[in-house]
Design a protein around this motif. Sequence first.
Motif, PDB file in Angstrom:
ATOM      1  N   ASN A   1      -1.556  18.936 -22.765  1.00  0.00           N
ATOM      2  CA  ASN A   1      -2.019  18.208 -21.582  1.00  0.00           C
ATOM      3  C   ASN A   1      -0.975  18.230 -20.467  1.00  0.00           C
ATOM      4  O   ASN A   1      -1.320  18.331 -19.289  1.00  0.00           O
ATOM      5  CB  ASN A   1      -2.355  16.768 -21.955  1.00  0.00           C
ATOM      6  CG  ASN A   1      -3.677  16.645 -22.686  1.00  0.00           C
ATOM      7  OD1 ASN A   1      -4.532  17.520 -22.571  1.00  0.00           O
ATOM      8  ND2 ASN A   1      -3.845  15.584 -23.448  1.00  0.00           N
TER       9      ASN A   1
ATOM     10  N   GLN B   1      -6.116  24.730 -24.912  1.00  0.00           N
ATOM     11  CA  GLN B   1      -7.086  23.662 -24.741  1.00  0.00           C
ATOM     12  C   GLN B   1      -8.421  24.176 -25.280  1.00  0.00           C
ATOM     13  O   GLN B   1      -8.541  25.352 -25.643  1.00  0.00           O
ATOM     14  CB  GLN B   1      -7.224  23.269 -23.266  1.00  0.00           C
ATOM     15  CG  GLN B   1      -5.995  22.604 -22.666  1.00  0.00           C
ATOM     16  CD  GLN B   1      -5.927  21.109 -22.953  1.00  0.00           C
ATOM     17  OE1 GLN B   1      -6.874  20.500 -23.440  1.00  0.00           O
ATOM     18  NE2 GLN B   1      -4.788  20.502 -22.621  1.00  0.00           N
TER      19      GLN B   1
ATOM     20  N   LEU C   1      -1.378  21.527 -18.864  1.00  0.00           N
ATOM     21  CA  LEU C   1      -2.616  21.553 -18.075  1.00  0.00           C
ATOM     22  C   LEU C   1      -2.452  20.813 -16.758  1.00  0.00           C
ATOM     23  O   LEU C   1      -2.773  21.338 -15.683  1.00  0.00           O
ATOM     24  CB  LEU C   1      -3.757  20.940 -18.882  1.00  0.00           C
ATOM     25  CG  LEU C   1      -5.045  20.636 -18.108  1.00  0.00           C
ATOM     26  CD1 LEU C   1      -5.682  21.923 -17.587  1.00  0.00           C
ATOM     27  CD2 LEU C   1      -6.030  19.863 -18.965  1.00  0.00           C
TER      28      LEU C   1
ATOM     29  N   HIS D   1      -8.846  28.618 -25.565  1.00  0.00           N
ATOM     30  CA  HIS D   1      -8.435  28.036 -26.852  1.00  0.00           C
ATOM     31  C   HIS D   1      -7.473  28.954 -27.621  1.00  0.00           C
ATOM     32  O   HIS D   1      -6.835  28.512 -28.574  1.00  0.00           O
ATOM     33  CB  HIS D   1      -9.659  27.705 -27.715  1.00  0.00           C
ATOM     34  CG  HIS D   1     -10.351  28.912 -28.289  1.00  0.00           C
ATOM     35  ND1 HIS D   1     -11.294  29.640 -27.583  1.00  0.00           N
ATOM     36  CD2 HIS D   1     -10.241  29.517 -29.492  1.00  0.00           C
ATOM     37  CE1 HIS D   1     -11.731  30.627 -28.332  1.00  0.00           C
ATOM     38  NE2 HIS D   1     -11.119  30.583 -29.505  1.00  0.00           N
TER      39      HIS D   1
END
Length: 215
Positions: A35, A202, A38, A195
């Motif tokens: 995260n 993610q 991201l 992924h």
Amino acid sequence: MNETSYATEQEAFWAGQFGAEYIDRNKSHQLIAANISLFNRALRMAGPIHSCIEFGANIGLNLAALRMLYPSQKQYAVEINRQATAELRAHIPEDNIFEMSILDFDAESIPDGKCDLVLSKGVLIHINPDMLQHVYSRLYQATNRHILLAEYYNPSPVDIPYRGHKGKLFKRDFAGEMLDRFPDLKLIDYGFVYHREKAFPQDDINWFLLEKITA
């Protein structure tokens, strides 16, 4: 609040046992690291972000990642599942947590007014499609600057089976629908996280950074 008080089956689904089980499936330091990566990418054009409210915050892993990037950020959360909000208190003050459905949230209840950033990550996909316009309004009303949507994308609406359940996961162009509805929202940046990314994967998420342009 009991399940019969919810307007949609999706709200009751996430407020109940399935929502509680989701917590254990999504606890990991690796997810926080992913995260951070991201948000570092998605918010690179946003400038300083002094305050954030996350819709569907669960136990606060997204907010914890944002805190690493913005240590002094004031954070708020809307979360429907009681067990999740109990764990969320480890990340943000209890007074900054709204334990309720997004459909019941009023932006006027944010103590310091609208936030620099409104975040929805893996949440709009689980909203009843008939209620999406109401949710879009709540996201829009809560921000004074940016909205970050990190969701599954599809150019046209589609209902996808989710862990053996029907009517619980929907893909569509959430960002495009918000841009069409609110003329003062502009697309600032967008991207995709696969992924199979080696370092910080993610779950095939498309993210869109929107900015509210005021005269």
